[in-house]
Design a protein around this motif. Structure first.
Motif, PDB file in Angstrom:
ATOM      1  N   ASN A   1      -0.006   7.605  -0.710  1.00 36.46           N
ATOM      2  CA  ASN A   1      -0.833   7.802  -1.905  1.00 36.46           C
ATOM      3  C   ASN A   1      -0.340   9.045  -2.630  1.00 36.46           C
TER       4      ASN A   1
ATOM      5  N   GLU B   1       0.809  -1.224   0.000  1.00 37.28           N
ATOM      6  CA  GLU B   1       0.000   0.000   0.000  1.00 37.28           C
ATOM      7  C   GLU B   1       0.839   1.270   0.000  1.00 37.28           C
TER       8      GLU B   1
ATOM      9  N   CYS C   1      -7.644  -3.350  -7.085  1.00 32.01           N
ATOM     10  CA  CYS C   1      -7.013  -2.709  -5.928  1.00 32.01           C
ATOM     11  C   CYS C   1      -8.013  -2.531  -4.792  1.00 32.01           C
TER      12      CYS C   1
ATOM     13  N   ASP D   1      -0.887  10.066   2.765  1.00 35.02           N
ATOM     14  CA  ASP D   1      -1.876   9.921   1.693  1.00 35.02           C
ATOM     15  C   ASP D   1      -1.979  11.108   0.742  1.00 35.02           C
TER      16      ASP D   1
ATOM     17  N   ARG E   1      -7.299   6.029  -3.277  1.00 29.27           N
ATOM     18  CA  ARG E   1      -8.010   6.944  -2.382  1.00 29.27           C
ATOM     19  C   ARG E   1      -8.941   7.845  -3.197  1.00 29.27           C
TER      20      ARG E   1
ATOM     21  N   MET F   1       1.078   3.078   4.508  1.00 26.75           N
ATOM     22  CA  MET F   1       0.468   3.369   3.217  1.00 26.75           C
ATOM     23  C   MET F   1       0.907   4.753   2.788  1.00 26.75           C
TER      24      MET F   1
ATOM     25  N   VAL G   1      -3.939   0.228  -3.867  1.00 29.71           N
ATOM     26  CA  VAL G   1      -5.041   0.905  -3.181  1.00 29.71           C
ATOM     27  C   VAL G   1      -5.255   2.260  -3.837  1.00 29.71           C
TER      28      VAL G   1
ATOM     29  N   TYR H   1      -9.966   2.984  -0.706  1.00 32.13           N
ATOM     30  CA  TYR H   1      -9.739   3.899   0.421  1.00 32.13           C
ATOM     31  C   TYR H   1     -10.671   5.086   0.201  1.00 32.13           C
TER      32      TYR H   1
ATOM     33  N   GLY I   1       0.347   3.274  -3.082  1.00 32.03           N
ATOM     34  CA  GLY I   1      -1.027   3.680  -3.318  1.00 32.03           C
ATOM     35  C   GLY I   1      -1.145   4.926  -4.176  1.00 32.03           C
TER      36      GLY I   1
END
Length: 498
Positions: A349, A18, A119, A302, A66, A347, A64, A122, A21
Motif C-alpha cells: 500500500n 493487492e 476495491c 502497507d 487501507r 499486498m 484495496v 483494509y 494497494g
C-alpha cells in the motif's frame, strides 16, 4: 546492447492485484479536500466523494484501500465517526498538523468510498490507545448480521446489511507511534486482540495483519513470528499477514531533501535507497520462512514510497510534496521487486493516495492533477493477478560517487490469455540504452507499448497538468527471437507482447 531473456515457460508465483494497494490516512489533505468534500460541496461529488478523484483512481484499478492510518489509527476511536455528523465528536489531530478532526469521514463514509472505487477494504484497528472490546465491537459492527447491540447500532445509523471487510490490521507501528512497545509485548497483545476479532462468516474470514518491523528491525520479525505462531493448532489461522514499513528519503529522516530540486548525487541516492527494499524483503522473508515454510503468511508492505521535505509554504504536518520522474522510477522499481517476491509479498500500500507523500493525485480546490507515479501504476496495472515469469536482464552499474544503481530494471508476467507483460525502467539520468530481448520458445505476433519519460525533476503542476504523462512507444523492432528496442534516459516502458 543489453540482453534481456524472458522465459514464459518458467512460471512462478501469482502477482496478487493487492500489491497495487493504496493507503489513506487522516493526514493533511488526503481525505478531507482530496477524497471527501462533503455532500454540499460545489465540487462534483457522489455522497461526498470527489467524482474526478474517484474516476481517476478507478482507472488504475485500485484493488484495496487501507484506512484510517497510519499513526492516526492508534488514536482513532471508531464510535466517534458514526451517527449523525452534527453529533460526532471533534478532536485535535495530534499526530498530523494539530488541526481539528470533526470525524465527518468515518466508517460508513470509508465503506462508501470503497464501494465507489470497487476495491476491497483494509481497516486498521486501534491497539495502541484502544481496548480489546472497542476493536472487537468494530469488527462486529462491520461484519455481523445476527442479533447484537452492534448490529442494531449499525442499522440505526442507516446500514441494514453488514459490509464485507477483507483485511484487518491489529495495530500500526506499535514499535513507535502505536505505543513504543517491545516486540514481545506487542506479540502477546496481538494474540489477545486477535482472539476477539471474530470471523462471523466462514466463507468471508478476516485476513488479520500483525504490526511488523520498521525497515531492518529483524529482531522484531523474529520475535513476533515466533510468539504469534507457537502453540497454534494447525487448522487455525490466527496470523495471516505481517506488515513492513519502508520509506525512501534523500538523507534520512533528519534531512529528507526537496522533492523537485536535487543534484545528480541526490537523484541516484534516492533510487539506490528505493532499491534497498529488496534486501529488506529478502531478509525478513528468510526469517518468516523459519516459522512459515509454506509461505501461508503474507508479507504486507502497507507503507512504502518516497518522503521529502514538504513543499515550501505548506503545513509541515500535512506532508504535502510534489512528485517527479525520480518518484516514478522508485515506484516502477519497487513494483518490479514486489513482483519478483510475490511468493511472499501478498499486498503493498503506497503512502499515500492523494495530497500526501508519494501520491497518485494532487488537488487544489476544484483542480486535480495526476502525478508521474499515477501513470506508472496505470501502466503496470496489466500485471495484476498475472503470473510472474522468469526474466534476466544484463545491467551495468551507473551513478555517482555518492550512489550506484543498475542502469536498467525489469519484471515480466503472463496473463491468462497468454499476453506477456514486460516492464523496463532506465534509471540513467542521461543515457539511452539498446536492449535485445529474447523470448524463449515464443513467436511474437503483436506488440504494443507505452512510455513515461522526461527529465529527472519533471513534474505536473496545476498550470501544466500534462507535462509528464504516458504516451505510445514505438521505438522497437520485432525480431525472430523477440523484440529489440532503445529505451530513453529516465523512463519507464510497458510492453504488451502477444
Amino acid at each position: 546492447m543489453s540482453k534481456l531473456v524472458i522465459n514464459p515457460l518458467n512460471r512462478k508465483s501469482k502477482i496478487n492485484r493487492e500489491i497495487y494497494g493504496q493507503f489513506s490516512e487522516h493526514l493533511g489533505r488526503c481525505i478531507y479536500e482530496g477524497l471527501y468534500v462533503g455532500e454540499d460541496s460545489p465540487i462534483p461529488n457522489v455522497n461526498g466523494m470527489r467524482t474526478d478523484v474517484v474516476e481517476a483512481l478507478k482507472a488504475i484499478k485500485i484493488p484495496v484501500l487501507r484506512w484510517p492510518g497510519g499513526c492516526f489509527a492508534d488514536e482513532y476511536h471508531w464510535k466517534d465517526g458514526i451517527g449523525p455528523k452534527e453529533n460526532r465528536k471533534k478532536m485535535i489531530n495530534t499526530h498530523w498538523g494539530g488541526v481539528v478532526e470533526d470525524n465527518s469521514f468515518g466508517t460508513h463514509e470509508f465503506m462508501e468510498l470503497c464501494r465507489q472505487l470497487g476495491c476491497k477494504a483494509y481497516i486498521n484497528g486501534n491497539l495502541g490507545s484502544g481496548s480489546v472490546q472497542e476493536m472487537s465491537e468494530w469488527v462486529e459492527y462491520l461484519t455481523f448480521d445476527g442479533l447484537s447491540p452492534m448490529t442494531e447500532l449499525r442499522k440505526e445509523n442507516g446500514r441494514e446489511e453488514p459490509w464485507e471487510v477483507a483485511y484487518f490490521g491489529v495495530g500500526n507501528e506499535n514499535w513507535g507511534c502505536g505505543g513504543h512497545m517491545t516486540p514481545e509485548h506487542y506479540a502477546n497483545e496481538y494474540r489477545r486482540y486477535e482472539t476477539y476479532c471474530r470471523n462471523y462468516h466462514q466463507d468471508k474470514q478476516l485476513y488479520k495483519i500483525a504490526c511488523g518491523p520498521n525497515e531492518d528491525d529483524y529482531n522484531w520479525t523474529q520475535t513476533v513470528m515466533k510468539i504469534c505462531t507457537e502453540n497454534v493448532p494447525a487448522n487455525e489461522k490466527r496470523l495471516n499477514g505481517l506488515s513492513l514499513h519502508y520509506y525512501t528519503t534523500t538523507n534520512g529522516f533528519g534531512d529528507k531533501g526537496s522533492a523537485t530540486e536535487f543534484t545528480p548525487d541526490q537523484y541516484y541516492t534516492v533510487l539506490s535507497r528505493g532499491l534497498k527494499i529488496e534486501e529488506l524483503i529478502r531478509r525478513h522473508s528468510d526469517i518468516m520462512n523459519q516459522y512459515d515454510p509454506n509461505k501461508e503468511i503474507g508479507l504486507i508492505v502497507d507503507e512504502w514510497g518516497t518522503w521529502y521535505d514538504v513543499e515550501p509554504g505548506t503545513n509541515p504536518g500535512f506532508l504535502y510534496q510534489q512528485n517527479t520522474m525520480r518518484d516514478a522510477l522508485v515506484a516502477s522499481t519497487s513494483l518490479d521487486i514486489f513482483h519478483k517476491h510475490s511468493d511472499r509479498v501478498k499486498m503493498a500500500n503506497i503512502a499515500q493516495m492523494v495530497n500526501v507523500l508519494q501520491a497518485m493525485i494532487l488537488t487544489e480546490g476544484e483542480k486535480m492533477i495526476l502525478t508521474p507515479t499515477y501513470h506508472v501504476f496505470k501502466m503496470y496495472s496489466a500485471h495484476q493477478d498475472c503470473t510472474l515469469i522468469d526474466s534476466f536482464l544484463e545491467t551495468e552499474e551507473i551513478g555517482t560517487d555518492a550512489a550506484k544503481v543498475p542502469n536498467l530494471h525489469e519484471s515480466a508476467s503472463i496473463a491468462e490469455d497468454g499476453t506477456i507483460n514486460l516492464s523496463v525502467s532506465n534509471l540513467s539520468a542521461s543515457e539511452a540504452y539498446e536492449v535485445q530481448s529474447i523470448l524463449v520458445e515464443t513467436k511474437v505476433s503483436d506488440v504494443s507499448a507505452m512510455i513515461l519519460t522526461q527529465e529527472t525533476a519533471a513534474h505536473n503542476t496545476f498550470e501544466d497538468p500534462d507535462h509528464v504523462c504516458a504516451k505510445p512507444f514505438t521505438d522497437f523492432k520485432v525480431t525472430e527471437k523477440g523484440i529489440d528496442f532503445t529505451i530513453p534516459a529516465c523512463s519507464v516502458v510497458q510492453f504488451a507482447i502477444r
